[in-house]
Design a protein around this motif. Structure first.
Motif, PDB file in Angstrom:
ATOM      1  N   LEU A 144     -73.198  15.496 -23.215  1.00 17.51           N
ATOM      2  CA  LEU A 144     -72.905  16.608 -22.316  1.00 17.51           C
ATOM      3  C   LEU A 144     -73.013  17.954 -23.023  1.00 17.51           C
ATOM      4  CD1 LEU A 144     -69.858  15.188 -20.305  1.00 17.51           C
ATOM      5  CD2 LEU A 144     -72.136  15.696 -19.429  1.00 17.51           C
ATOM      6  N   VAL A 145     -72.499  18.034 -24.249  1.00 16.21           N
ATOM      7  CA  VAL A 145     -72.583  19.292 -25.002  1.00 16.21           C
ATOM      8  C   VAL A 145     -74.044  19.677 -25.214  1.00 16.21           C
ATOM      9  CG1 VAL A 145     -72.133  20.411 -27.214  1.00 16.21           C
ATOM     10  CG2 VAL A 145     -70.365  19.027 -26.148  1.00 16.21           C
ATOM     11  N   ARG A 146     -74.860  18.702 -25.572  1.00 19.10           N
ATOM     12  CA  ARG A 146     -76.275  18.997 -25.810  1.00 19.10           C
ATOM     13  C   ARG A 146     -76.965  19.475 -24.538  1.00 19.10           C
ATOM     14  NH1 ARG A 146     -81.171  14.915 -27.624  1.00 19.10           N
ATOM     15  NH2 ARG A 146     -82.444  16.480 -28.701  1.00 19.10           N
ATOM     16  N   ALA A 147     -76.580  18.886 -23.392  1.00 26.58           N
ATOM     17  CA  ALA A 147     -77.207  19.260 -22.124  1.00 26.58           C
ATOM     18  C   ALA A 147     -76.711  20.607 -21.610  1.00 26.58           C
ATOM     19  CB  ALA A 147     -76.938  18.179 -21.075  1.00 26.58           C
ATOM     20  N   LEU A 148     -75.408  20.859 -21.763  1.00 25.04           N
ATOM     21  CA  LEU A 148     -74.807  22.058 -21.184  1.00 25.04           C
ATOM     22  C   LEU A 148     -74.757  23.232 -22.153  1.00 25.04           C
ATOM     23  CD1 LEU A 148     -71.824  20.345 -19.304  1.00 25.04           C
ATOM     24  CD2 LEU A 148     -73.959  21.192 -18.319  1.00 25.04           C
ATOM     25  N   MET A 149     -74.862  22.962 -23.441  1.00 25.47           N
ATOM     26  CA  MET A 149     -74.762  24.027 -24.434  1.00 25.47           C
ATOM     27  C   MET A 149     -75.807  23.816 -25.538  1.00 25.47           C
ATOM     28  SD  MET A 149     -71.307  25.089 -26.514  1.00 25.47           S
ATOM     29  CE  MET A 149     -71.641  23.896 -27.817  1.00 25.47           C
ATOM     30  N   PRO A 150     -77.092  23.715 -25.171  1.00 28.45           N
ATOM     31  CA  PRO A 150     -78.128  23.376 -26.155  1.00 28.45           C
ATOM     32  C   PRO A 150     -78.229  24.363 -27.301  1.00 28.45           C
ATOM     33  CG  PRO A 150     -79.118  24.194 -24.118  1.00 28.45           C
ATOM     34  CD  PRO A 150     -77.658  23.959 -23.834  1.00 28.45           C
ATOM     35  N   GLU A 151     -77.991  25.653 -27.006  1.00 23.59           N
ATOM     36  CA  GLU A 151     -78.149  26.663 -28.055  1.00 23.59           C
ATOM     37  C   GLU A 151     -77.036  26.613 -29.097  1.00 23.59           C
ATOM     38  OE1 GLU A 151     -75.926  28.566 -24.618  1.00 23.59           O
ATOM     39  OE2 GLU A 151     -77.511  27.105 -24.959  1.00 23.59           O
ATOM     40  N   GLY A 152     -75.902  25.994 -28.761  1.00 20.37           N
ATOM     41  CA  GLY A 152     -74.802  25.919 -29.708  1.00 20.37           C
ATOM     42  C   GLY A 152     -74.558  24.511 -30.238  1.00 20.37           C
ATOM     43  N   PHE A 153     -75.475  23.583 -29.932  1.00 23.53           N
ATOM     44  CA  PHE A 153     -75.237  22.177 -30.268  1.00 23.53           C
ATOM     45  C   PHE A 153     -75.202  21.945 -31.780  1.00 23.53           C
ATOM     46  CE2 PHE A 153     -76.725  17.682 -30.644  1.00 23.53           C
ATOM     47  CZ  PHE A 153     -75.621  17.087 -30.056  1.00 23.53           C
ATOM     48  N   ARG A 222     -69.651  25.437 -16.970  1.00 23.47           N
ATOM     49  CA  ARG A 222     -70.070  24.528 -18.043  1.00 23.47           C
ATOM     50  C   ARG A 222     -68.896  24.217 -18.968  1.00 23.47           C
ATOM     51  NH1 ARG A 222     -76.075  24.827 -19.368  1.00 23.47           N
ATOM     52  NH2 ARG A 222     -77.026  25.855 -17.577  1.00 23.47           N
ATOM     53  N   TYR A 223     -68.095  25.242 -19.270  1.00 27.26           N
ATOM     54  CA  TYR A 223     -66.946  25.043 -20.146  1.00 27.26           C
ATOM     55  C   TYR A 223     -65.969  24.051 -19.527  1.00 27.26           C
ATOM     56  CZ  TYR A 223     -62.743  26.040 -22.866  1.00 27.26           C
ATOM     57  OH  TYR A 223     -61.631  25.910 -23.658  1.00 27.26           O
ATOM     58  N   GLU A 224     -65.711  24.190 -18.228  1.00 30.62           N
ATOM     59  CA  GLU A 224     -64.784  23.290 -17.552  1.00 30.62           C
ATOM     60  C   GLU A 224     -65.293  21.855 -17.590  1.00 30.62           C
ATOM     61  OE1 GLU A 224     -61.742  23.830 -16.092  1.00 30.62           O
ATOM     62  OE2 GLU A 224     -61.861  25.757 -17.106  1.00 30.62           O
ATOM     63  N   LEU A 225     -66.588  21.668 -17.384  1.00 31.14           N
ATOM     64  CA  LEU A 225     -67.155  20.325 -17.413  1.00 31.14           C
ATOM     65  C   LEU A 225     -66.992  19.694 -18.789  1.00 31.14           C
ATOM     66  CD1 LEU A 225     -70.455  20.907 -15.403  1.00 31.14           C
ATOM     67  CD2 LEU A 225     -68.516  19.516 -14.682  1.00 31.14           C
ATOM     68  N   LEU A 226     -67.193  20.497 -19.825  1.00 32.66           N
ATOM     69  CA  LEU A 226     -67.112  19.975 -21.185  1.00 32.66           C
ATOM     70  C   LEU A 226     -65.676  19.667 -21.600  1.00 32.66           C
ATOM     71  CD1 LEU A 226     -69.726  22.304 -22.946  1.00 32.66           C
ATOM     72  CD2 LEU A 226     -69.952  19.854 -22.507  1.00 32.66           C
ATOM     73  N   THR A 227     -64.768  20.590 -21.331  1.00 37.07           N
ATOM     74  CA  THR A 227     -63.398  20.422 -21.816  1.00 37.07           C
ATOM     75  C   THR A 227     -62.611  19.367 -21.040  1.00 37.07           C
ATOM     76  OG1 THR A 227     -62.675  22.270 -20.417  1.00 37.07           O
ATOM     77  CG2 THR A 227     -63.245  22.766 -22.707  1.00 37.07           C
ATOM     78  N   HIS A 228     -63.033  19.053 -19.845  1.00 32.51           N
ATOM     79  CA  HIS A 228     -62.290  18.069 -19.048  1.00 32.51           C
ATOM     80  C   HIS A 228     -62.957  16.696 -19.021  1.00 32.51           C
ATOM     81  CE1 HIS A 228     -59.323  20.936 -17.708  1.00 32.51           C
ATOM     82  NE2 HIS A 228     -60.258  21.756 -17.282  1.00 32.51           N
ATOM     83  N   HIS A 229     -64.020  16.537 -19.792  1.00 35.28           N
ATOM     84  CA  HIS A 229     -64.678  15.229 -19.835  1.00 35.28           C
ATOM     85  C   HIS A 229     -63.722  14.170 -20.389  1.00 35.28           C
ATOM     86  CE1 HIS A 229     -67.400  11.974 -20.589  1.00 35.28           C
ATOM     87  NE2 HIS A 229     -67.141  12.010 -21.888  1.00 35.28           N
ATOM     88  N   GLY A 230     -63.654  13.044 -19.714  1.00 36.10           N
ATOM     89  CA  GLY A 230     -62.842  11.921 -20.180  1.00 36.10           C
ATOM     90  C   GLY A 230     -61.419  11.916 -19.666  1.00 36.10           C
ATOM     91  N   GLU A 231     -60.994  12.993 -19.017  1.00 38.03           N
ATOM     92  CA  GLU A 231     -59.595  13.062 -18.572  1.00 38.03           C
ATOM     93  C   GLU A 231     -59.273  12.045 -17.480  1.00 38.03           C
ATOM     94  OE1 GLU A 231     -58.396  17.699 -19.546  1.00 38.03           O
ATOM     95  OE2 GLU A 231     -58.758  17.081 -17.480  1.00 38.03           O
ATOM     96  N   ASP A 232     -60.267  11.664 -16.695  1.00 38.31           N
ATOM     97  CA  ASP A 232     -60.000  10.710 -15.613  1.00 38.31           C
ATOM     98  C   ASP A 232     -59.479   9.384 -16.155  1.00 38.31           C
ATOM     99  OD1 ASP A 232     -60.837  12.553 -13.805  1.00 38.31           O
ATOM    100  OD2 ASP A 232     -62.857  11.740 -13.564  1.00 38.31           O
ATOM    101  N   ASN A 233     -59.984   8.992 -17.325  1.00 41.37           N
ATOM    102  CA  ASN A 233     -59.567   7.710 -17.905  1.00 41.37           C
ATOM    103  C   ASN A 233     -58.450   7.861 -18.930  1.00 41.37           C
ATOM    104  OD1 ASN A 233     -61.599   6.341 -16.434  1.00 41.37           O
ATOM    105  ND2 ASN A 233     -63.115   6.902 -17.975  1.00 41.37           N
ATOM    106  N   ARG A 234     -58.048   9.095 -19.240  1.00 39.33           N
ATOM    107  CA  ARG A 234     -56.995   9.335 -20.226  1.00 39.33           C
ATOM    108  C   ARG A 234     -56.014  10.348 -19.641  1.00 39.33           C
ATOM    109  NH1 ARG A 234     -58.969   8.047 -25.908  1.00 39.33           N
ATOM    110  NH2 ARG A 234     -60.976   7.047 -25.628  1.00 39.33           N
ATOM    111  N   PRO A 235     -55.058   9.882 -18.854  1.00 34.79           N
ATOM    112  CA  PRO A 235     -54.158  10.772 -18.096  1.00 34.79           C
ATOM    113  C   PRO A 235     -53.354  11.726 -18.973  1.00 34.79           C
ATOM    114  CG  PRO A 235     -53.317   8.522 -18.112  1.00 34.79           C
ATOM    115  CD  PRO A 235     -54.713   8.454 -18.630  1.00 34.79           C
ATOM    116  N   GLY A 236     -53.057  11.329 -20.195  1.00 35.27           N
ATOM    117  CA  GLY A 236     -52.252  12.201 -21.040  1.00 35.27           C
ATOM    118  C   GLY A 236     -53.003  13.412 -21.554  1.00 35.27           C
ATOM    119  N   TRP A 237     -54.331  13.365 -21.500  1.00 38.37           N
ATOM    120  CA  TRP A 237     -55.131  14.455 -22.061  1.00 38.37           C
ATOM    121  C   TRP A 237     -54.954  15.772 -21.314  1.00 38.37           C
ATOM    122  CZ3 TRP A 237     -60.706  12.612 -23.700  1.00 38.37           C
ATOM    123  CH2 TRP A 237     -60.624  12.099 -24.999  1.00 38.37           C
TER     124      TRP A 237
END
Length: 256
Positions: A144-153, A222-237
């Motif tokens: 996701l980082v590579r796709a959404l933030m290629p210039e900073g990967f 894009r930032y929201e998509l990146l920072t919230h990835h995986g939260e659905d399966n990890r409720p404590g995050w």
């Protein structure tokens, strides 16, 4: 002298269907043959030869729109046209081979979506004590980082490489990731958020940053998509991340 053969016979001799012959007629690749006294088409040897030529070129992958001009060309132009078609087919074959190889690699996971440098980081993680689920989450995050933030990967990979070289930081990240499986109201989350924030305040160079989003109109999305990835399966995050960010901001650290 024979009056010629019927369209069904011509189709059988040429190895095509009657519908195909009619299609060739509609596209101007095959002239309408003469008709007998009953009004039926009768195909002579010249018609059959042309039909075989059209069928052969079409079967070789030559677009129907190009077949007429190729067959009507003089010998030199005919040879040159066939050479162009061969080069086009070779290019398509190479592309198909590359696609097949990509599919084969994807059958073993989505590692094909990442460069070797990122794969090397993922390969280090099990040896550092990260679980298979952690590695999967990390791999998805890097994609996701590579796709959404290629210039900073590349810069992001440098930050991760630096962090994995610090045992204290690795231990903190492992604890943070395990906390994802806690309930969102688990009292340990508050204590862990305090510890993680203190860790980053003491070691700001280890704080991963998503550079390159500031100048994008959709950077916030894009930032929201990146920072919230995986939260659905990890409720404590979700709660843990919010608390860490809150404590970092309170300490004067600019967190988006």
């Amino acid at each position: 002298m024979t009056e010629g053969i019927t369209i069904s016979q011509a189709a059988a001799f040429a190895g095509v269907t009657v519908k195909t012959i009619r299609h060739y007629h509609q596209n101007g690749l095959l002239d309408e043959p003469r008709r007998d006294s009953s009004g039926y088409r009768r195909y002579g040897t010249a018609d059959l030869l042309r039909l075989v030529q059209v069928r052969t070129l079409a079967g070789a992958g030559v677009p129907l729109a190009e077949i007429g001009s190729i067959l009507d060309a003089d010998p030199d132009r005919f040879a040159a046209a066939l050479n162009d078609v061969e080069e086009s087919l070779t290019s398509r074959i190479d592309e198909l081979i590359a696609r097949r190889e990509t599919l084969r690699q994807l059958a073993h996971g989505d590692r094909v979506l990442l460069p070797n440098r990122a794969l090397a980081l993922l390969d280090r993680m099990p040896g550092l004590g990260f679980s298979a689920d952690d590695v999967t989450t990390a791999r998805e995050g890097l994609v996701l980082v590579r796709a959404l933030m290629p210039e900073g990967f590349d810069n992001y990979l440098s930050q991760i490489e630096h962090g994995l070289g610090d045992p204290r930081h690795v231990a903190m990240i492992k604890l943070t990731w395990s906390a994802g499986n806690w309930d969102s109201d688990d009292p340990r989350i508050e204590e862990l958020a305090e510890e993680v924030a203190a860790h980053f305040l003491a070691n700001p160079a280890l704080l991963p940053t998503l550079t390159g989003l500031q100048n994008r109109d959709d950077g916030e999305t894009r930032y929201e998509l990146l920072t919230h990835h995986g939260e659905d399966n990890r409720p404590g995050w979700t709660r843990l991340t919010a608390l860490i960010q809150e404590k970092m901001r309170s300490a004067g650290i600019d967190i988006p």
